[in-house]
Design a protein around this motif. Structure first.
Motif, PDB file in Angstrom:
ATOM      1  N   ASP A  80       0.822  -1.201   0.000  1.00 41.23           N
ATOM      2  CA  ASP A  80       0.000   0.000   0.000  1.00 41.23           C
ATOM      3  C   ASP A  80       0.864   1.263   0.000  1.00 41.23           C
ATOM      4  O   ASP A  80       0.420   2.322  -0.446  1.00 41.23           O
ATOM      5  CB  ASP A  80      -0.892   0.030   1.252  1.00 41.23           C
ATOM      6  N   LEU A  81       2.079   1.133   0.534  1.00 41.20           N
ATOM      7  CA  LEU A  81       2.982   2.266   0.671  1.00 41.20           C
ATOM      8  C   LEU A  81       4.408   1.778   0.498  1.00 41.20           C
ATOM      9  O   LEU A  81       4.759   0.687   0.953  1.00 41.20           O
ATOM     10  CB  LEU A  81       2.828   2.895   2.060  1.00 41.20           C
ATOM     11  N   VAL A  82       5.234   2.581  -0.192  1.00 40.36           N
ATOM     12  CA  VAL A  82       6.655   2.253  -0.369  1.00 40.36           C
ATOM     13  C   VAL A  82       7.475   3.387   0.213  1.00 40.36           C
ATOM     14  O   VAL A  82       7.275   4.551  -0.137  1.00 40.36           O
ATOM     15  CB  VAL A  82       7.018   2.059  -1.860  1.00 40.36           C
ATOM     16  N   LEU A  83       8.393   3.055   1.114  1.00 38.62           N
ATOM     17  CA  LEU A  83       9.343   4.010   1.669  1.00 38.62           C
ATOM     18  C   LEU A  83      10.712   3.639   1.128  1.00 38.62           C
ATOM     19  O   LEU A  83      11.177   2.522   1.354  1.00 38.62           O
ATOM     20  CB  LEU A  83       9.348   3.973   3.198  1.00 38.62           C
ATOM     21  N   MET A  84      11.374   4.570   0.426  1.00 35.11           N
ATOM     22  CA  MET A  84      12.657   4.267  -0.202  1.00 35.11           C
ATOM     23  C   MET A  84      13.731   5.240   0.262  1.00 35.11           C
ATOM     24  O   MET A  84      13.485   6.437   0.386  1.00 35.11           O
ATOM     25  CB  MET A  84      12.548   4.364  -1.726  1.00 35.11           C
ATOM     26  N   ASP A  85      14.924   4.699   0.473  1.00 41.29           N
ATOM     27  CA  ASP A  85      16.109   5.503   0.792  1.00 41.29           C
ATOM     28  C   ASP A  85      15.832   6.575   1.822  1.00 41.29           C
ATOM     29  O   ASP A  85      16.086   7.746   1.632  1.00 41.29           O
ATOM     30  CB  ASP A  85      16.699   6.133  -0.469  1.00 41.29           C
TER      31      ASP A  85
END
Length: 86
Positions: A80-85
């Protein structure tokens, strides 16, 4: 150029702080809402910190250590959500 559509490269990236991210994933009080969150970061310390926070908030967390793994997990898990770097 007149009439040219703006693409992703034309916009500056928007910074998301940990506080902002927390407000995005914290379920409202009296809600059983839970998200499947993909955390993609090559720092084990960052992924551990985010995983702990998100799990305590009641979310399911999928971790990827690099971009290739993140793409594979995204296809498999459909988060549902992507957190990157972070």
């Amino acid at each position: 150029h007149r009439g040219r559509q703006r693409g992703a490269r034309d916009r500056a990236p928007r910074a998301v702080t940990v506080t902002t991210a927390a407000s995005l994933v914290a379920p409202p009080a009296a809600s059983n809402a839970s998200l499947r969150v993909l955390v993609a970061d090559d720092s084990a310390a960052v992924t551990a910190l985010l995983r702990g926070f998100l799990v305590r908030e009641g979310h399911e967390v999928v971790v990827a250590a690099d971009g290739r793994e993140a793409l594979a997990q995204f296809e498999r898990q459909r988060p549902d959500l992507v957190l990157m770097d972070v």
